[in-house]
Design a protein around this motif. Structure first.
Motif, PDB file in Angstrom:
ATOM      1  N   GLY A 128       0.923  -1.180  -0.015  1.00 17.08           N
ATOM      2  CA  GLY A 128       0.117   0.167   0.013  1.00 17.08           C
ATOM      3  C   GLY A 128       0.809   1.272   0.041  1.00 17.08           C
ATOM      4  O   GLY A 128       0.355   2.482   0.425  1.00 17.08           O
ATOM      5  N   SER A 129       2.106   1.210  -0.468  1.00 11.10           N
ATOM      6  CA  SER A 129       3.024   2.306  -0.625  1.00 11.10           C
ATOM      7  C   SER A 129       3.039   3.035  -1.799  1.00 11.10           C
ATOM      8  O   SER A 129       2.290   2.255  -2.754  1.00 11.10           O
ATOM      9  N   PRO A 130       3.299   4.112  -2.104  1.00  5.27           N
ATOM     10  CA  PRO A 130       3.134   4.803  -3.213  1.00  5.27           C
ATOM     11  C   PRO A 130       4.628   4.522  -4.023  1.00  5.27           C
ATOM     12  O   PRO A 130       5.677   4.251  -3.577  1.00  5.27           O
ATOM     13  N   LEU A 131       4.663   4.968  -5.265  1.00  4.93           N
ATOM     14  CA  LEU A 131       5.828   5.126  -6.059  1.00  4.93           C
ATOM     15  C   LEU A 131       6.153   6.646  -6.064  1.00  4.93           C
ATOM     16  O   LEU A 131       5.384   7.624  -6.237  1.00  4.93           O
ATOM     17  N   LEU A 132       7.402   7.089  -5.720  1.00  7.42           N
ATOM     18  CA  LEU A 132       7.913   8.323  -5.510  1.00  7.42           C
ATOM     19  C   LEU A 132       8.476   8.881  -6.851  1.00  7.42           C
ATOM     20  O   LEU A 132       9.557   8.175  -7.458  1.00  7.42           O
ATOM     21  N   VAL A 133       7.904  10.088  -7.500  1.00  9.57           N
ATOM     22  CA  VAL A 133       8.558  10.733  -8.762  1.00  9.57           C
ATOM     23  C   VAL A 133       9.200  12.048  -8.592  1.00  9.57           C
ATOM     24  O   VAL A 133       8.279  12.777  -8.232  1.00  9.57           O
ATOM     25  N   ASN A 134      10.214  12.312  -9.409  1.00 11.95           N
ATOM     26  CA  ASN A 134      10.317  13.800  -9.557  1.00 11.95           C
ATOM     27  C   ASN A 134       9.959  14.126 -10.780  1.00 11.95           C
ATOM     28  O   ASN A 134      10.674  13.612 -11.984  1.00 11.95           O
ATOM     29  N   VAL A 135       9.147  15.248 -10.662  1.00 11.85           N
ATOM     30  CA  VAL A 135       8.724  15.918 -11.823  1.00 11.85           C
ATOM     31  C   VAL A 135       9.055  17.101 -12.181  1.00 11.85           C
ATOM     32  O   VAL A 135       8.840  18.256 -11.368  1.00 11.85           O
ATOM     33  N   TYR A 136       9.682  17.536 -13.319  1.00  5.53           N
ATOM     34  CA  TYR A 136      10.236  18.843 -13.592  1.00  5.53           C
ATOM     35  C   TYR A 136       9.908  19.318 -15.076  1.00  5.53           C
ATOM     36  O   TYR A 136      10.495  19.155 -15.894  1.00  5.53           O
ATOM     37  N   PRO A 137       8.481  20.127 -15.135  1.00  8.07           N
ATOM     38  CA  PRO A 137       8.297  20.569 -16.353  1.00  8.07           C
ATOM     39  C   PRO A 137       9.207  21.611 -16.829  1.00  8.07           C
ATOM     40  O   PRO A 137       9.404  21.939 -18.094  1.00  8.07           O
ATOM     41  N   TYR A 138      10.000  22.179 -16.099  1.00  9.51           N
ATOM     42  CA  TYR A 138      10.936  23.145 -16.228  1.00  9.51           C
ATOM     43  C   TYR A 138      12.102  22.710 -17.257  1.00  9.51           C
ATOM     44  O   TYR A 138      12.190  23.206 -18.585  1.00  9.51           O
ATOM     45  N   PHE A 139      12.507  21.369 -17.072  1.00  3.06           N
ATOM     46  CA  PHE A 139      13.653  20.816 -17.945  1.00  3.06           C
ATOM     47  C   PHE A 139      12.982  20.350 -19.230  1.00  3.06           C
ATOM     48  O   PHE A 139      13.601  20.470 -20.102  1.00  3.06           O
ATOM     49  N   ALA A 140      11.471  19.950 -19.329  1.00  2.00           N
ATOM     50  CA  ALA A 140      10.997  19.480 -20.533  1.00  2.00           C
ATOM     51  C   ALA A 140      10.935  20.911 -21.447  1.00  2.00           C
ATOM     52  O   ALA A 140      10.947  20.597 -22.490  1.00  2.00           O
ATOM     53  N   TYR A 141      10.378  21.693 -20.587  1.00  7.98           N
ATOM     54  CA  TYR A 141      10.039  23.138 -21.604  1.00  7.98           C
ATOM     55  C   TYR A 141      11.619  23.667 -22.114  1.00  7.98           C
ATOM     56  O   TYR A 141      11.724  24.026 -23.389  1.00  7.98           O
ATOM     57  N   ARG A 142      12.340  23.799 -21.132  1.00  4.05           N
ATOM     58  CA  ARG A 142      13.852  24.319 -21.490  1.00  4.05           C
ATOM     59  C   ARG A 142      14.300  23.569 -22.701  1.00  4.05           C
ATOM     60  O   ARG A 142      14.882  24.034 -23.759  1.00  4.05           O
ATOM     61  N   ASP A 143      14.234  22.068 -22.905  1.00  4.31           N
ATOM     62  CA  ASP A 143      15.018  21.323 -23.840  1.00  4.31           C
ATOM     63  C   ASP A 143      14.134  21.201 -25.202  1.00  4.31           C
ATOM     64  O   ASP A 143      14.594  20.560 -26.011  1.00  4.31           O
ATOM     65  N   ASN A 144      12.858  21.804 -24.947  1.00  4.04           N
ATOM     66  CA  ASN A 144      11.904  21.446 -26.024  1.00  4.04           C
ATOM     67  C   ASN A 144      10.962  22.627 -26.302  1.00  4.04           C
ATOM     68  O   ASN A 144       9.869  22.826 -26.567  1.00  4.04           O
ATOM     69  N   ALA A 145      11.690  23.966 -25.965  1.00 10.13           N
ATOM     70  CA  ALA A 145      10.993  25.281 -26.149  1.00 10.13           C
ATOM     71  C   ALA A 145      10.229  25.610 -27.425  1.00 10.13           C
ATOM     72  O   ALA A 145       9.378  26.303 -27.402  1.00 10.13           O
ATOM     73  N   ASP A 146      10.873  25.007 -28.506  1.00 16.80           N
ATOM     74  CA  ASP A 146       9.942  25.305 -29.876  1.00 16.80           C
ATOM     75  C   ASP A 146       8.827  24.263 -29.738  1.00 16.80           C
ATOM     76  O   ASP A 146       7.975  24.664 -30.885  1.00 16.80           O
ATOM     77  N   LYS A 147       8.440  23.322 -28.958  1.00 12.66           N
ATOM     78  CA  LYS A 147       7.531  22.654 -29.221  1.00 12.66           C
ATOM     79  C   LYS A 147       6.546  22.774 -28.148  1.00 12.66           C
ATOM     80  O   LYS A 147       5.341  22.315 -28.000  1.00 12.66           O
ATOM     81  N   ILE A 148       6.867  23.252 -26.922  1.00 11.47           N
ATOM     82  CA  ILE A 148       5.898  23.333 -25.697  1.00 11.47           C
ATOM     83  C   ILE A 148       5.683  24.905 -25.402  1.00 11.47           C
ATOM     84  O   ILE A 148       6.975  25.624 -25.152  1.00 11.47           O
TER      85      ILE A 148
END
Length: 335
Positions: free
Chosen positions: A190-210
């Motif tokens: 009954g434990s969760p999975l822990l995830v690190n989520v960074y829209p910043y890096f996705a945007y930085r690396d794909n600013a022409d698409k996002i």
């Protein structure tokens, strides 16, 4: 944190949902990093959490000065296992028992432990093989000590080989080797999975698409349509891609907690105070809504409490909500 990760265009994956364990934190906590030589004393940091109504704290190792400062504070705490300890804890149950007795049991009557994080962003990689056996040994030691604390691991979005559209979310073959048995284990507890989520890096690396508005929660309408689901922000799309990947390996009932998310205020592309304030305030305001795929409250932890001057130069030093003198980098409300 995940500055080095490779992100595919648009959603990659992530984030958080309330987990069904004992006491519940529904809201926003903050990561408390210590990679600086000018940071406040832990007792002052605990007071800063309280005065700002911050719902939870995450530390990256069981620092005893921090644990002492937290006694009696009732601040829910996520504690990390240092990477150097993964192999010994995986191979020796007595080492896991000693770790739990020294770092958790000794403080358990007055510190509100929430999760133990076994490995931060080590899957896939050389340490990945030790994560599950270390998790199992630590959980057994916690159970033997009568401590109701759950164990998980924290992963970066590099575990996803596919993330767009969100329903296509899937683990890479290499990551799946480790993620599938880990997800079975956390599901059984009954434990969760822990995830690190960074829209910043996705945007930085794909600013022409996002679009920046899609990354900052400021889009006025749906930007991405995926079957029955419409996405107004990148955060939700990344999180739902993670859920989709988990569902493909038997994790449909496993919650996700976002252990890191944030936006830098300086040091790189689109890293400025306006964007950082907008992202983090909107994340705080958004956590009660859930995602299109799982419309329930989100548990998330902002990275990070302070700008840390001994981290790598650039954005890594500028994710803090506060300067080391405890003054805010920008106004933000956790209410």
């Amino acid at each position: 944190m995940a500055d080095r990760l490779v992100y595919s265009p648009l959603p990659i994956a992530l984030l958080i949902s309330v987990l069904a364990v004992l006491s519940s934190v529904h809201g926003i906590g903050v990561n408390y990093g210590l990679v600086g030589d000018n940071l406040p004393q832990p007792s002052a940091v605990v007071d800063l959490y309280k005065s700002n109504s911050i719902d939870g704290m995450r530390i990256f190792n069981p620092n005893h000065d921090v644990l002492e400062a937290l006694r009696g504070s009732n601040i829910p705490l996520i504690v990390g296992v240092e990477h150097k300890d993964l192999q010994p804890l995986a191979s020796d149950a007595s080492a896991a028992n000693d770790w739990v007795q020294t770092n958790i049991a000794a403080y358990s009557t007055s510190v509100a432990f929430r999760y133990i994080v076994v490995g931060n962003e080590v899957i896939p990689g050389d340490l990945a093989q030790y994560v599950l056996p270390a998790m199992q040994n630590i959980q057994t030691a916690l159970d033997s000590a009568g401590l109701q604390v759950n164990v998980s691991t924290s992963v970066a979005l590099s575990v996803l080989g596919s993330s767009y559209p969100p329903s296509a979310g899937a683990f890479t073959p290499e990551a799946q080797t480790y993620m599938e048995p880990i997800i079975r284990f956390v599901a059984s507890r009954g434990s969760p999975l822990l995830v690190n989520v960074y829209p910043y890096f996705a945007y930085r690396d794909n600013a022409d698409k996002i679009a920046l508005s899609y990354a900052l929660f400021t889009s006025e309408g749906v930007v991405v349509t995926d079957g029955a689901y419409g996405y107004k922000n990148l955060f939700d799309a990344m999180l739902d891609a993670t859920y989709a990947a988990m569902e493909k390996v038997g994790g449909a009932d496993v919650a996700v907690v976002v252990t890191e998310s944030g936006w830098p205020s300086d040091g790189g592309f689109a890293a400025n105070i306006t964007n950082a304030q907008t992202y983090n305030q909107n994340l705080i305001n958004h956590v009660g809504e859930g995602t299109p795929r799982r419309p329930s409250s989100i548990e998330a932890y902002i990275f990070a409490m302070f700008n840390e001057n001994q981290k790598e130069a650039g954005t890594e030093r500028n994710f803090g909500l506060f300067y080391p003198d405890e003054q805010p980098v920008y106004p933000i409300s956790f209410a």
